[in-house]
Design a protein around this motif. Structure first.
Motif, PDB file in Angstrom:
ATOM      1  N   ALA A 215       0.850  -1.200   0.000  1.00  0.00           N
ATOM      2  CA  ALA A 215       0.000   0.000   0.000  1.00  0.00           C
ATOM      3  C   ALA A 215       0.882   1.245   0.000  1.00  0.00           C
ATOM      4  N   PRO A 216       0.602   2.178  -0.916  1.00  0.00           N
ATOM      5  CA  PRO A 216       1.440   3.378  -0.996  1.00  0.00           C
ATOM      6  C   PRO A 216       1.542   4.139   0.321  1.00  0.00           C
ATOM      7  N   GLN A 217       0.419   4.261   1.041  1.00  0.00           N
ATOM      8  CA  GLN A 217       0.436   5.010   2.297  1.00  0.00           C
ATOM      9  C   GLN A 217      -0.833   4.723   3.083  1.00  0.00           C
ATOM     10  N   MET A 218      -0.688   4.102   4.247  1.00  0.00           N
ATOM     11  CA  MET A 218      -1.849   3.923   5.111  1.00  0.00           C
ATOM     12  C   MET A 218      -2.234   5.303   5.639  1.00  0.00           C
ATOM     13  N   HIS A 219      -3.516   5.580   5.661  1.00  0.00           N
ATOM     14  CA  HIS A 219      -3.977   6.904   6.080  1.00  0.00           C
ATOM     15  C   HIS A 219      -3.628   7.158   7.548  1.00  0.00           C
ATOM     16  N   PRO A 220      -3.110   8.353   7.859  1.00  0.00           N
ATOM     17  CA  PRO A 220      -2.745   8.641   9.248  1.00  0.00           C
ATOM     18  C   PRO A 220      -3.941   8.570  10.213  1.00  0.00           C
ATOM     19  N   ASN A 221      -5.162   8.744   9.695  1.00  0.00           N
ATOM     20  CA  ASN A 221      -6.342   8.660  10.561  1.00  0.00           C
ATOM     21  C   ASN A 221      -6.904   7.245  10.693  1.00  0.00           C
ATOM     22  N   ALA A 222      -6.211   6.259  10.127  1.00  0.00           N
ATOM     23  CA  ALA A 222      -6.698   4.873  10.223  1.00  0.00           C
ATOM     24  C   ALA A 222      -6.868   4.466  11.680  1.00  0.00           C
ATOM     25  N   SER A 223      -6.011   4.989  12.553  1.00  0.00           N
ATOM     26  CA  SER A 223      -6.104   4.628  13.972  1.00  0.00           C
ATOM     27  C   SER A 223      -7.383   5.147  14.625  1.00  0.00           C
ATOM     28  N   LYS A 224      -8.099   6.044  13.947  1.00  0.00           N
ATOM     29  CA  LYS A 224      -9.380   6.537  14.470  1.00  0.00           C
ATOM     30  C   LYS A 224     -10.524   5.562  14.191  1.00  0.00           C
TER      31      LYS A 224
ATOM     32  N   GLY B 273     -24.970   2.493   5.660  1.00  0.00           N
ATOM     33  CA  GLY B 273     -25.529   3.776   5.272  1.00  0.00           C
ATOM     34  C   GLY B 273     -24.881   4.995   5.897  1.00  0.00           C
ATOM     35  N   ARG B 274     -23.745   4.822   6.544  1.00  0.00           N
ATOM     36  CA  ARG B 274     -23.055   5.973   7.129  1.00  0.00           C
ATOM     37  C   ARG B 274     -22.612   6.948   6.048  1.00  0.00           C
ATOM     38  N   LYS B 275     -22.590   8.218   6.393  1.00  0.00           N
ATOM     39  CA  LYS B 275     -22.138   9.247   5.447  1.00  0.00           C
ATOM     40  C   LYS B 275     -20.641   9.075   5.177  1.00  0.00           C
ATOM     41  N   MET B 276     -20.234   9.335   3.930  1.00  0.00           N
ATOM     42  CA  MET B 276     -18.839   9.165   3.524  1.00  0.00           C
ATOM     43  C   MET B 276     -17.874   9.970   4.399  1.00  0.00           C
ATOM     44  N   GLU B 277     -18.234  11.222   4.737  1.00  0.00           N
ATOM     45  CA  GLU B 277     -17.292  12.017   5.546  1.00  0.00           C
ATOM     46  C   GLU B 277     -17.064  11.424   6.930  1.00  0.00           C
ATOM     47  N   LYS B 278     -18.085  10.742   7.452  1.00  0.00           N
ATOM     48  CA  LYS B 278     -17.926  10.044   8.754  1.00  0.00           C
ATOM     49  C   LYS B 278     -17.031   8.829   8.575  1.00  0.00           C
ATOM     50  N   ILE B 279     -17.297   8.058   7.513  1.00  0.00           N
ATOM     51  CA  ILE B 279     -16.510   6.849   7.258  1.00  0.00           C
ATOM     52  C   ILE B 279     -15.037   7.211   7.069  1.00  0.00           C
ATOM     53  N   LEU B 280     -14.794   8.315   6.351  1.00  0.00           N
ATOM     54  CA  LEU B 280     -13.423   8.719   6.050  1.00  0.00           C
ATOM     55  C   LEU B 280     -12.811   9.563   7.169  1.00  0.00           C
ATOM     56  N   ARG B 281     -13.465   9.556   8.312  1.00  0.00           N
ATOM     57  CA  ARG B 281     -12.932  10.221   9.516  1.00  0.00           C
ATOM     58  C   ARG B 281     -12.508  11.650   9.213  1.00  0.00           C
ATOM     59  N   ALA B 282     -13.388  12.353   8.447  1.00  0.00           N
ATOM     60  CA  ALA B 282     -13.072  13.732   8.042  1.00  0.00           C
ATOM     61  C   ALA B 282     -13.294  14.698   9.204  1.00  0.00           C
TER      62      ALA B 282
END
Length: 116
Positions: free
Chosen positions: A64-73, A107-116
């Motif tokens: 994987a090029p880069q695990m997202h830094p917010n993955a730990s959330k 059905g969660r909103k994308m911004e919630k899923i992506l820990r925005a």
């Protein structure tokens, strides 16, 4: 938890199951891919390469090029385990992805899923 089984699972064999799961709940492949890109740093081309190469999950996450830094959330229970407490890195990464796919299917909103 049988780690060796998870390590040997082919991403290319699980990916269609993810698609099936989210589409059954009215979500799209594009949304699923957006989650995978967010978590791993893959893009359309590099994700397709992983599928074509039939890489297992260990290789999929190692390359994987880069695990997202917010993955730990990403927290919560998946398959009876708290994702934040899983000590094996690869197993935890697989469960992160499972958790995100579940949230999309629920059905969660994308911004919630992506820990925005």
């Amino acid at each position: 938890m049988d780690k060796s089984r998870i390590y040997r699972l082919l991403f290319s064999s699980v990916y269609p199951l993810y698609i099936q799961k989210v589409e059954k709940k009215g979500r799209t492949v594009e949304e699923l891919n957006a989650i995978i890109y967010w978590l791993t740093g893959y893009n359309e081309q590099t994700l397709q390469q992983q599928i074509d190469l039939k890489n297992d999950f260990e290789t999929f996450f190692a390359q994987a090029p880069q695990m997202h830094p917010n993955a730990s959330k990403i927290t919560g229970v998946i398959c009876g385990y708290r994702v934040e407490d899983i000590e094996d890195k690869v197993v935890q990464q697989v469960r992160y992805l499972d958790k995100l796919v579940d949230e999309l299917a629920k059905g969660r909103k994308m911004e919630k899923i992506l820990r925005a």
